[in-house]
Design a protein around this motif. Structure first.
Motif, PDB file in Angstrom:
ATOM      1  N   SER A   1       0.831  -1.205   0.000  1.00 34.34           N
ATOM      2  CA  SER A   1       0.000   0.000   0.000  1.00 34.34           C
ATOM      3  C   SER A   1       0.870   1.262   0.000  1.00 34.34           C
TER       4      SER A   1
ATOM      5  N   ARG B   1     -13.447  -4.541   6.578  1.00 28.56           N
ATOM      6  CA  ARG B   1     -12.306  -3.658   6.318  1.00 28.56           C
ATOM      7  C   ARG B   1     -10.981  -4.363   6.620  1.00 28.56           C
TER       8      ARG B   1
ATOM      9  N   ASP C   1      -7.700  -2.573   5.254  1.00 28.32           N
ATOM     10  CA  ASP C   1      -8.106  -1.183   5.372  1.00 28.32           C
ATOM     11  C   ASP C   1      -8.285  -0.786   6.836  1.00 28.32           C
TER      12      ASP C   1
END
Ligand code: NAP
Ligand code: ZN
Length: 351
Positions: free
Chosen positions: A210, A332, A337
């Protein structure tokens, strides 16, 4: 055995959402401590086990093994805790106590039968154990940790699993000043690992899929952040690391990371991808490299880790959620996330 009914959150099936349940906790026996749970972290292992990723999940399951709270009652022979003390419970709530590993304080390798906080046969109460997504827990004092007063309690909850899972291999592989450590994955385990490795004195390089987490890595304390989807960035670090701690929860190419080790370097898996990883012989043969693994840590070392984190003011970066929001949090977490650990405010269970 006398029991009390309490509220908890769990599910009866891998595909069903978590919801409120009523479970039974035993009345404290002579060596038990009763803890009112204030906060419980959400580990990716909770999600793996709810989904039965490893097989063998016993339903209904009540997950949760990053438990902090306050002692509300103690059994007649308890000496280590008194009513009002802060207390923590991690992954282990019982073990045989007499095998060679228990004697060495490595209850996680108990040769007879270690009892985990949830989804384990319960030797004392019968049935199987229920974890920390609940109002309270009753645990033998030998498996209860003293929480340092100085740490933010909600931020410290994740230390009970994430903290010890990364601290133990760092100690075993002697990470310290002069070591160059790679941490793969910046999730719950990975971000705590950055802080602990830095406090141990290592040079830390983190590998993330990420870009936004790479941008945040310096704030977390890393010396270098590498976006692992870019082969050129990975190649620039070939042969540079003494040890790699791999926290990735899903299938990935471990060979790409083995190539980053120095001669005699070790890559240590703590992440638990449900599918087998493929290892090329040349990945370890060239450079006499080791691929190994590590599983949480014993009670003694968990207390050592908590005291170390208090000394260095290390906690997790958390998103505090209400119990009722657990299913959205799981969605999530599945996507990576979260920055960087969900923690449940257990007061919400009373709403
Ligand atoms: P987490 O917060 O979800 O972090 C896992 C990280 O892995 C993600 O943030 C992501 O990092 C990376 N990742 C996820 N899917 C990926 C993929 N397909 N390819 C590459 N990278 C991927 O989970 P956690 O709570 O830290 O737990 C991590 C793993 O350790 C889980 O499997 C858990 O069950 C296991 N665990 C093991 C122990 C033990 O004792 N061995 C103890 C606790 C947990 P980036 O976004 O940075 O790429
Ligand atoms: Zn865990």
């Amino acid at each position: 055995m006398a029991t009390t009914h309490i509220h908890a959150y769990g599910t009866e099936a891998a595909t069903a959402p978590l919801h409120q349940l009523s479970i039974e906790r035993r009345e404290p026996t002579a060596h038990d401590v009763v803890i009112e749970i204030l906060y419980c972290g959400i580990c990716h292992s909770d999600l793996h086990q709810v989904k039965n990723d490893f097989g063998g999940t016993m339903y209904p399951i009540v997950p949760g093994h990053e438990i902090v709270g306050r002692v509300t009652a103690v059994g007649d022979h308890v000496t280590k805790f008194k009513v009002g003390d802060l207390a923590g419970v991690g992954c282990i709530v019982d073990s045989c106590g007499h095998c060679a590993y228990c004697q060495e304080g490595e209850e996680q390798f108990c040769q007879n039968d270690v009892t985990f906080s949830f989804n384990s046969p319960d030797k004392v109460s019968g049935g199987h154990t229920f974890g920390g997504y609940s109002e309270s827990i009753v645990t033998n004092e030998e498996y209860v940790l003293h929480m340092p007063e100085s740490l933010d309690l909600a931020g410290a909850a994740p230390l009970l699993c994430a903290g010890i899972t990364v601290y133990s291999p760092f100690k075993h592989w002697k990470v310290g000043p002069g070591s160059k450590v790679g941490i793969v994955g910046i999730g719950g385990l990975g971000h705590v690992a950055i802080r602990i490795a830095k406090a141990l004195g290592a040079h830390v390089a983190v590998f993330t899929t990420s870009a936004s987490k790479a941008d945040d890595a310096q704030r977390l304390g890393a010396d270098e952040a590498i976006v692992s989807t870019d082969p050129a960035q990975l190649a620039a670090h070939a042969g540079s690391l003494n040890m790699i701690l791999d926290t990735v929860s899903a299938k990935h190419d471990i060979n790409a990371y083995l190539s980053l080790l120095k001669v005699d370097g070790s890559a240590v898996l703590v992440g638990l991808p449900p599918e087998p990883l493929t290892v090329g012989a040349f990945s370890v043969v060239m450079g006499r490299k080791s691929l190994s693994g590590s599983n949480i840590g014993g009670i003694r070392e968990t207390q050592e880790m908590l005291d170390f984190c208090a000394e260095h003011n290390i906690t997790a970066d958390i998103e505090l959620i209400n119990m009722q929001d657990i299913n959205e949090a799981y969605e999530r977490l599945e996507k990576g996330d979260v920055k960087y650990r969900f923690v449940i405010d257990m007061a919400s269970l009373k709403n």
